[in-house]
Design an enzyme around this catalytic site. Structure first.
Site, short mmCIF file in Angstrom:
data_model
loop_
_atom_site.label_atom_id
_atom_site.label_comp_id
_atom_site.label_asym_id
_atom_site.label_seq_id
_atom_site.Cartn_x
_atom_site.Cartn_y
_atom_site.Cartn_z
N HIS A 29 6.81 40.71 -1.95
CA HIS A 29 5.35 40.80 -1.79
C HIS A 29 4.62 40.00 -2.89
O HIS A 29 3.54 40.38 -3.32
CB HIS A 29 4.86 42.26 -1.76
CG HIS A 29 5.21 42.94 -0.47
ND1 HIS A 29 4.29 43.16 0.52
CD2 HIS A 29 6.38 43.42 0.01
CE1 HIS A 29 4.89 43.76 1.55
NE2 HIS A 29 6.16 43.93 1.26
N ASP A 168 8.59 33.14 4.48
CA ASP A 168 9.53 33.03 5.60
C ASP A 168 9.53 31.61 6.18
O ASP A 168 10.58 31.02 6.39
CB ASP A 168 9.16 34.02 6.73
CG ASP A 168 9.08 35.45 6.23
OD1 ASP A 168 9.60 35.73 5.14
OD2 ASP A 168 8.50 36.29 6.94
N TYR A 217 2.38 47.01 5.96
CA TYR A 217 2.33 45.71 5.28
C TYR A 217 0.87 45.34 4.98
O TYR A 217 0.53 44.96 3.86
CB TYR A 217 2.98 44.64 6.18
CG TYR A 217 3.11 43.28 5.52
CD1 TYR A 217 4.27 42.90 4.87
CD2 TYR A 217 2.05 42.37 5.55
CE1 TYR A 217 4.39 41.65 4.26
CE2 TYR A 217 2.15 41.12 4.95
CZ TYR A 217 3.33 40.77 4.31
OH TYR A 217 3.43 39.53 3.72
#
Ligand code: GLA
Length: 383
Positions: A29, A168, A217
């Protein structure tokens, strides 16, 4: 792949592209908070095959979905229900068109995967990147790798509606065999750093179903933005949360309140761990790298609170095995997968069996276990 395409459309594709899944190695994060992250592209991924059509129809099939998705190019909008998997490719098409790429005709599209959905290795980013590279190949667009990453992240943020950072897509695009990808997420700078010889990556997927992953999230994302707004008062020059020191966070505990302090401490210390890991990797100190991974997990557990019993159990068990340098949750958390960094002695059948059976007796579900190595990044497949 060619057989799914042929079976579905009775012809051969014009172009194909591939994009790998990723391991979030360290930097949890931290990406949307402007810090440093480390990841590896894996040797499993997604392949997209495309052929142009003469009309405006887009026909999409997948080896893991039952029904084809048929949609007019000019009517692309987010889908819901079992066809929602198509939002990743549709999002990429929509963003590319929005940014001026001349995609004017429909196409037949097939996707196959060696990366199980829900394996915790970001099949969604891989699907976006494979789509973007296939579309570029079909239309002859020359697009820089960094722009590909940005387009795909934008598709996920704006079309799919997931406020993810750049990790990602960045790792899937910039991955290389035997290398980790280091991203400075504020400047969006991508570098590759060699993985010392003799390291192995093992992934353990919890297979836990968690309905609230996306909203949890987003909640964490919001808490980090709020914490930064408060911390910026004392540090007007700071450009992002990850650049604030953990000491400042501790000093401003009162103003932040308990929850925001914990979230901000996780991010700021995690950013520091990534820098320490980069040094340790360069020095071949896998013992230090491993302990940073495990420290990251403990921070997820205690401070960011994005772990769960299944992930904690796996980390606790794994770190007790000889041959394991360290282990941590990899990705958003609240379920998903654990990555373990090990030496070559760890992966014996008896070790894996033990981990599996203990997990089953504790949680009643089977974990999925993969041995994976750092593989190549996304790109067109030249037949
Ligand atoms: C998910 C997101 C990434 C990153 C990680 C947590 O994988 O897609 O952008 O925020 O969670 O580090």
């Amino acid at each position: 792949m060619t057989s799914l395409f042929y079976k579905s459309f009775h012809r051969l594709p014009d172009v194909r592209a591939y994009a790998p899944g990723r391991i979030e190695f360290l930097g949890n994060h931290v990406d949307y908070n402007g810090g440093n992250v480390l990841g590896a592209a894996v040797d499993l991924g997604i392949e997209v095959a495309l052929a142009a059509r003469d009309d405006g129809e887009c026909r999409l099939v997948s080896d893991s979905a039952k029904d084809p998705v048929v949609i007019e190019l000019d009517r692309i909008a987010p889908l819901t229900g079992p066809v929602a998997w198509a939002n990743y490719p549709l999002g990429v098409i929509s963003i590319m068109r929005e940014e001026g790429f001349a995609i004017r005709r429909g196409f037949d599209f097939a996707v196959t995967s060696t990366l199980p959905a829900g394996a915790g290795m970001s099949s969604s980013a891989a699907l976006e990147l494979a789509t973007a590279y296939a579309l570029a190949a079909l239309h002859g667009f020359h697009v820089e790798r960094k722009r590909m990453v940005r387009l795909c992240r934008k598709a996920e943020n704006e079309f799919v509606g997931m406020p993810c950072g750049i990790l990602d897509q960045g790792v899937s695009a910039f991955g290389a065999p035997d290398h980790l990808v280091h991203i400075d997420c504020l400047t969006e700078t991508f570098n590759r750093t060699p993985i010392p010889a003799g390291c192995h990556f093992w992934m353990f997927n919890t297979n836990k179903k968690h309905a609230l992953v996306d909203s949890s999230y987003s909640e964490r994302h919001r808490a980090c933005s709020e914490a930064f707004r408060i911390l910026k008062r004392a540090n007007p020059g700071a450009r992002c949360l990850a650049h604030i020191s953990p000491e400042t966070v501790v000093k401003m505990r009162e103003e932040l309140g308990v929850e925001r302090s914990k979230r901000a401490l996780h991010v700021t210390e995690e950013n520091r761990r990534v820098i320490q890991a980069l040094h340790a990797l360069r020095g071949g100190r896998l013992d230090i790298v491993g302990s940073l991974l495990t420290a990251s997990h403990r921070s997820s557990q205690m401070l960011f609170e994005n772990s769960c019993d299944e992930l904690d159990h796996l980390v606790d068990r794994l770190t007790a095995f000889p041959g394991v340098y360290g282990a941590r949750l990899s990705g958003g958390g609240f379920g998903g997968a654990v990555v373990a960094l090990t030496d070559e002695t760890f992966g014996q059948e008896s070790n894996l069996k033990r981990i599996k059976s203990e997990y089953i007796s504790q949680f009643g579900i089977e974990p999925t276990i993969f041995h994976t190595r750092a593989g190549k990044g996304a790109g067109p497949i030249n037949a």
